[in-house]
Design a protein around this motif. Structure first.
Motif, mmCIF file in Angstrom:
data_model
loop_
_atom_site.group_PDB
_atom_site.id
_atom_site.type_symbol
_atom_site.label_atom_id
_atom_site.label_comp_id
_atom_site.label_asym_id
_atom_site.label_seq_id
_atom_site.Cartn_x
_atom_site.Cartn_y
_atom_site.Cartn_z
ATOM 1 N N ASP A 53 0.824 -1.211 0.000
ATOM 2 C CA ASP A 53 0.000 0.000 0.000
ATOM 3 C C ASP A 53 0.856 1.258 0.000
ATOM 4 O O ASP A 53 0.571 2.213 -0.722
ATOM 5 C CB ASP A 53 -0.933 0.021 1.212
ATOM 6 C CG ASP A 53 -2.070 -0.976 1.091
ATOM 7 O OD1 ASP A 53 -2.333 -1.466 -0.028
ATOM 8 O OD2 ASP A 53 -2.688 -1.266 2.139
ATOM 9 N N ARG A 63 4.075 1.510 -1.001
ATOM 10 C CA ARG A 63 4.773 1.592 -2.293
ATOM 11 C C ARG A 63 3.829 2.075 -3.390
ATOM 12 O O ARG A 63 4.203 2.880 -4.241
ATOM 13 C CB ARG A 63 5.404 0.255 -2.656
ATOM 14 C CG ARG A 63 6.638 -0.075 -1.820
ATOM 15 C CD ARG A 63 7.377 -1.305 -2.338
ATOM 16 N NE ARG A 63 6.537 -2.504 -2.347
ATOM 17 C CZ ARG A 63 6.353 -3.320 -1.312
ATOM 18 N NH1 ARG A 63 6.969 -3.070 -0.162
ATOM 19 N NH2 ARG A 63 5.580 -4.381 -1.408
ATOM 20 N N GLY A 64 2.583 1.606 -3.360
ATOM 21 C CA GLY A 64 1.597 2.047 -4.346
ATOM 22 C C GLY A 64 1.292 3.528 -4.227
ATOM 23 O O GLY A 64 1.205 4.242 -5.230
ATOM 24 N N GLU A 118 4.233 5.464 -5.613
ATOM 25 C CA GLU A 118 4.239 5.436 -7.081
ATOM 26 C C GLU A 118 3.191 6.379 -7.664
ATOM 27 O O GLU A 118 3.468 7.122 -8.604
ATOM 28 C CB GLU A 118 3.992 4.010 -7.571
ATOM 29 C CG GLU A 118 4.071 3.874 -9.085
ATOM 30 C CD GLU A 118 3.870 2.451 -9.545
ATOM 31 O OE1 GLU A 118 3.274 2.278 -10.626
ATOM 32 O OE2 GLU A 118 4.290 1.516 -8.843
ATOM 33 N N ARG A 119 1.995 6.374 -7.108
ATOM 34 C CA ARG A 119 0.924 7.248 -7.616
ATOM 35 C C ARG A 119 1.279 8.721 -7.472
ATOM 36 O O ARG A 119 0.803 9.546 -8.250
ATOM 37 C CB ARG A 119 -0.391 6.963 -6.892
ATOM 38 C CG ARG A 119 -1.070 5.688 -7.351
ATOM 39 C CD ARG A 119 -2.455 5.536 -6.752
ATOM 40 N NE ARG A 119 -2.470 5.444 -5.299
ATOM 41 C CZ ARG A 119 -2.209 4.338 -4.601
ATOM 42 N NH1 ARG A 119 -1.898 3.220 -5.220
ATOM 43 N NH2 ARG A 119 -2.265 4.349 -3.281
#
Length: 153
Positions: free
Chosen positions: A100, A102-103, A106-107
Motif C-alpha cells: 500500500d 509503495r503504491g 508510485e501514484r
C-alpha cells in the motif's frame, strides 16, 4: 514548460556537489518530468518566453531522499504526503515496506530507492525540486517528476 525560480538556486545541498555553486536569482526550467535548463531567471525567461514562471521565496534545490521511516499517518496516501511536505521526492525501499505504501508512493511520483543516492539537479535529469524558506527553513514547495505536488499556503 514551467520555470521555478527562487532567491537562490542550489544544484545540491552539499557544497561539493555538481554545478557551479549557488546562483542568486537562479531558476530551473522544467519540461514534462525533466530539467530542461538551469541558470539565472532572466536568462531562462529569454530562452523560454512562453514558459509559466513560479517565483518562490527562499532556496530552490534538489528534492530530498528521505532517510528514515515514513511519517505516521492514518493512510498510506497521507504518509506519502507527509514526505512531500518535507521536500522529499524519494524514500528508501526498507521504509516503504508495504504494498500500500509503495503504491501510494508510485501514484504520487515518489521514487522508492534500493539505496541512498545523491540529491542533485542536472540538465535532462528528473525534475525533482524542493524550495525551503522562512526563518525555520520549512519546505514551501515540492516538485516531484515535474509536478508541483506540495505547496505551503
Amino acid at each position: 514548460m514551467t520555470i521555478h525560480a527562487a532567491d537562490e538556486l542550489r544544484y545540491s545541498w552539499d557544497d561539493a556537489g555538481p554545478g557551479p555553486g549557488p546562483v542568486k536569482g537562479g531558476a530551473v526550467a522544467v519540461e514534462g518530468d525533466r530539467v530542461a535548463a538551469t541558470g539565472a531567471l532572466e536568462e531562462l525567461r529569454e530562452r523560454f518566453p512562453g514558459a509559466r514562471v513560479r517565483v518562490w521565496p527562499g532556496v530552490l534545490g534538489p528534492g530530498l531522499v528521505h532517510l528514515g521511516p515514513v511519517p505516521d499517518a492514518p493512510s498510506p496516501r497521507e504518509r506519502v504526503h507527509a514526505l512531500l511536505k518535507l521536500g522529499a521526492v524519494a524514500v528508501l525501499a526498507e521504509y516503504a515496506d508495504t504494498a500500500d505504501l509503495r503504491g501510494a508512493a508510485e501514484r504520487n511520483g515518489v521514487v522508492v530507492l534500493p539505496r541512498v543516492r545523491p540529491a542533485v539537479i542536472v540538465e535532462a535529469g528528473r525534475a525533482d525540486l524542493a524550495v525551503f524558506g522562512g526563518e525555520d527553513g520549512v519546505c514551501l514547495a515540492t516538485v516531484c517528476g515535474g509536478r508541483l505536488v506540495h505547496r505551503r499556503r
